[in-house]
Design a protein around this motif. Structure first.
Motif, PDB file in Angstrom:
ATOM      1  N   THR A 118    -100.528 -65.737  64.450  1.00  0.00           N
ATOM      2  CA  THR A 118     -99.927 -65.470  65.755  1.00  0.00           C
ATOM      3  C   THR A 118     -98.408 -65.592  65.686  1.00  0.00           C
ATOM      4  OG1 THR A 118    -101.899 -66.413  66.772  1.00  0.00           O
ATOM      5  CG2 THR A 118    -100.002 -66.101  68.201  1.00  0.00           C
ATOM      6  N   VAL A 119     -97.935 -66.631  65.009  1.00  0.00           N
ATOM      7  CA  VAL A 119     -96.488 -66.814  64.889  1.00  0.00           C
ATOM      8  C   VAL A 119     -95.872 -65.647  64.125  1.00  0.00           C
ATOM      9  CG1 VAL A 119     -94.725 -68.223  63.777  1.00  0.00           C
ATOM     10  CG2 VAL A 119     -96.516 -69.317  65.094  1.00  0.00           C
ATOM     11  N   LEU A 120     -96.490 -65.273  63.009  1.00  0.00           N
ATOM     12  CA  LEU A 120     -95.929 -64.191  62.197  1.00  0.00           C
ATOM     13  C   LEU A 120     -95.984 -62.866  62.933  1.00  0.00           C
ATOM     14  CD1 LEU A 120     -97.203 -65.139  58.649  1.00  0.00           C
ATOM     15  CD2 LEU A 120     -94.937 -65.355  59.612  1.00  0.00           C
ATOM     16  N   ARG A 121     -97.034 -62.678  63.748  1.00  0.00           N
ATOM     17  CA  ARG A 121     -97.118 -61.459  64.545  1.00  0.00           C
ATOM     18  C   ARG A 121     -95.941 -61.402  65.529  1.00  0.00           C
ATOM     19  NH1 ARG A 121     -98.805 -59.298  69.253  1.00  0.00           N
ATOM     20  NH2 ARG A 121    -100.069 -57.421  69.168  1.00  0.00           N
ATOM     21  N   GLY A 122     -95.656 -62.552  66.165  1.00  0.00           N
ATOM     22  CA  GLY A 122     -94.515 -62.598  67.074  1.00  0.00           C
ATOM     23  C   GLY A 122     -93.224 -62.241  66.357  1.00  0.00           C
ATOM     24  N   LEU A 123     -93.084 -62.722  65.124  1.00  0.00           N
ATOM     25  CA  LEU A 123     -91.901 -62.407  64.315  1.00  0.00           C
ATOM     26  C   LEU A 123     -91.800 -60.907  64.068  1.00  0.00           C
ATOM     27  CD1 LEU A 123     -89.706 -64.057  62.776  1.00  0.00           C
ATOM     28  CD2 LEU A 123     -91.083 -63.707  60.751  1.00  0.00           C
ATOM     29  N   LEU A 124     -92.934 -60.281  63.734  1.00  0.00           N
ATOM     30  CA  LEU A 124     -92.937 -58.844  63.462  1.00  0.00           C
ATOM     31  C   LEU A 124     -92.545 -58.063  64.708  1.00  0.00           C
ATOM     32  CD1 LEU A 124     -93.556 -56.728  61.316  1.00  0.00           C
ATOM     33  CD2 LEU A 124     -95.852 -56.578  62.239  1.00  0.00           C
ATOM     34  N   VAL A 125     -93.066 -58.468  65.867  1.00  0.00           N
ATOM     35  CA  VAL A 125     -92.732 -57.783  67.121  1.00  0.00           C
ATOM     36  C   VAL A 125     -91.232 -57.878  67.381  1.00  0.00           C
ATOM     37  CG1 VAL A 125     -92.999 -57.859  69.614  1.00  0.00           C
ATOM     38  CG2 VAL A 125     -94.998 -58.048  68.165  1.00  0.00           C
ATOM     39  N   ALA A 126     -90.677 -59.091  67.217  1.00  0.00           N
ATOM     40  CA  ALA A 126     -89.241 -59.267  67.456  1.00  0.00           C
ATOM     41  C   ALA A 126     -88.420 -58.409  66.495  1.00  0.00           C
ATOM     42  CB  ALA A 126     -88.869 -60.737  67.301  1.00  0.00           C
ATOM     43  N   ALA A 127     -88.808 -58.430  65.212  1.00  0.00           N
ATOM     44  CA  ALA A 127     -88.057 -57.655  64.218  1.00  0.00           C
ATOM     45  C   ALA A 127     -88.158 -56.167  64.496  1.00  0.00           C
ATOM     46  CB  ALA A 127     -88.582 -57.969  62.824  1.00  0.00           C
ATOM     47  N   THR A 128     -89.346 -55.686  64.896  1.00  0.00           N
ATOM     48  CA  THR A 128     -89.522 -54.272  65.195  1.00  0.00           C
ATOM     49  C   THR A 128     -88.662 -53.866  66.385  1.00  0.00           C
ATOM     50  OG1 THR A 128     -91.795 -54.474  64.444  1.00  0.00           O
ATOM     51  CG2 THR A 128     -91.226 -52.476  65.616  1.00  0.00           C
ATOM     52  N   THR A 129     -88.623 -54.702  67.415  1.00  0.00           N
ATOM     53  CA  THR A 129     -87.798 -54.395  68.586  1.00  0.00           C
ATOM     54  C   THR A 129     -86.327 -54.327  68.197  1.00  0.00           C
ATOM     55  OG1 THR A 129     -89.366 -55.728  69.832  1.00  0.00           O
ATOM     56  CG2 THR A 129     -87.397 -55.029  70.984  1.00  0.00           C
ATOM     57  N   ASP A 130     -85.880 -55.293  67.389  1.00  0.00           N
ATOM     58  CA  ASP A 130     -84.484 -55.286  66.955  1.00  0.00           C
ATOM     59  C   ASP A 130     -84.158 -54.030  66.158  1.00  0.00           C
ATOM     60  OD1 ASP A 130     -83.929 -58.849  66.351  1.00  0.00           O
ATOM     61  OD2 ASP A 130     -83.804 -57.606  68.142  1.00  0.00           O
ATOM     62  N   ARG A 131     -85.063 -53.666  65.245  1.00  0.00           N
ATOM     63  CA  ARG A 131     -84.862 -52.464  64.443  1.00  0.00           C
ATOM     64  C   ARG A 131     -84.724 -51.236  65.315  1.00  0.00           C
ATOM     65  NH1 ARG A 131     -86.136 -50.527  58.891  1.00  0.00           N
ATOM     66  NH2 ARG A 131     -85.519 -52.341  57.653  1.00  0.00           N
ATOM     67  N   ALA A 132     -85.633 -51.132  66.304  1.00  0.00           N
ATOM     68  CA  ALA A 132     -85.619 -49.962  67.187  1.00  0.00           C
ATOM     69  C   ALA A 132     -84.304 -49.894  67.944  1.00  0.00           C
ATOM     70  CB  ALA A 132     -86.791 -50.039  68.159  1.00  0.00           C
ATOM     71  N   GLU A 133     -83.829 -51.077  68.396  1.00  0.00           N
ATOM     72  CA  GLU A 133     -82.583 -51.093  69.146  1.00  0.00           C
ATOM     73  C   GLU A 133     -81.417 -50.671  68.263  1.00  0.00           C
ATOM     74  OE1 GLU A 133     -82.600 -54.445  72.031  1.00  0.00           O
ATOM     75  OE2 GLU A 133     -80.490 -54.568  71.451  1.00  0.00           O
ATOM     76  N   LEU A 134     -81.457 -51.095  67.024  1.00  0.00           N
ATOM     77  CA  LEU A 134     -80.362 -50.787  66.093  1.00  0.00           C
ATOM     78  C   LEU A 134     -80.385 -49.337  65.659  1.00  0.00           C
ATOM     79  CD1 LEU A 134     -78.312 -52.842  65.270  1.00  0.00           C
ATOM     80  CD2 LEU A 134     -79.415 -53.023  63.055  1.00  0.00           C
ATOM     81  N   GLU A 135     -81.566 -48.715  65.749  1.00  0.00           N
ATOM     82  CA  GLU A 135     -81.686 -47.351  65.269  1.00  0.00           C
ATOM     83  C   GLU A 135     -80.872 -46.373  66.107  1.00  0.00           C
ATOM     84  OE1 GLU A 135     -85.821 -46.227  63.619  1.00  0.00           O
ATOM     85  OE2 GLU A 135     -84.481 -47.610  62.575  1.00  0.00           O
TER      86      GLU A 135
END
Lengths: 150, 73
Positions: free
Chosen positions: A130-147
């Motif tokens: 669950t913790v790692l999934r939360g990390l992936l969601v946060a990282a994916t959102t950041d990536r999308a924003e940076l794109e």
């Protein structure tokens, strides 16, 4: 890492094949457990199948990491598959132990310890995922924003 | 988005094509189009630096703000 996964998969498949043999052998030894031998074997095989599904999910995720596709919705869904199948595998493995301890009432401290360990690992693995999934969601959102930054 | 990037005039003055401009500042022609159409949501300072260097201008020469009272897109 994929080599390790391949070896793990082979080992699990081997265990799956041997399990019915071991189960019937044990059933002959402990004749009072004869009626529950088959259901336990089924649960054990289901637990191993669930673990194999988890290994497949891990393989797919490893491939996604290699091809840099891991920050995506698809990866997230595979993480969910991994989490559910991993926890299910441990819970399925723990069910015979629980039944043995509380239902039938046999099995000494060994089974109790094994059951406690299985439960702890199941909960621990679930929380970790669950913790790692939360990390992936946060990282994916950041990536999308940076794109969208030009 | 009320902030606009106005590079058309300066590009015409320098006689530069979009393709040359894109290569000069190090972004794709598609992204140049996004900039010109006002669809860009964010820009790097390094990109702005390259734009000003290429067009020999100030940031204020290429950026304009119309206060249309709208919320940020």
């Amino acid at each position: 890492m994929k080599v390790v996964l391949a070896v793990l998969t082979l080992g699990t498949l081997l265990m799956q094949a041997l399990l019915p043999v071991v189960a019937s052998g044990l059933a002959q030894q402990y004749w009072e457990l004869e009626p529950v031998a088959t259901p336990y074997a089924v649960l054990g095989i289901l637990a191993l199948v669930s673990f194999e599904i988890a290994l497949v999910a891990l393989w797919v995720l490893a491939s996604m990491v290699e091809t840099d596709r891991v920050f995506s919705m698809a990866a997230l869904r595979w993480v969910d598959v991994l989490r559910v199948s991993l926890v299910a595998s441990f819970l399925l493995a723990g069910t015979p132990m629980a039944h043995l301890l509380f239902g039938v009432g046999v099995g000494g401290p060994g089974v109790l310890l094994a059951f406690a360990a299985t439960l702890v690992v199941a909960v621990g693995a679930g929380l970790l995922m669950t913790v790692l999934r939360g990390l992936l969601v946060a990282a994916t959102t950041d990536r999308a924003e940076l794109e969208v930054v030009i | 988005m009320a902030v606009r990037v106005t590079i058309d005039v300066l590009l015409a003055e320098r006689g530069m094509s979009v393709g040359e401009f894109a290569e000069a500042i190090g972004i794709t022609p598609a992204n140049v189009a996004v900039l010109k159409n006002g669809r860009a949501k964010a820009i790097r300072f390094s990109t702005l630096d390259a734009i000003c260097r290429t067009l020999q201008c100030q940031p204020g020469d290429v950026l304009a703000f119309d206060d249309d009272g709208g919320s940020s897109a």
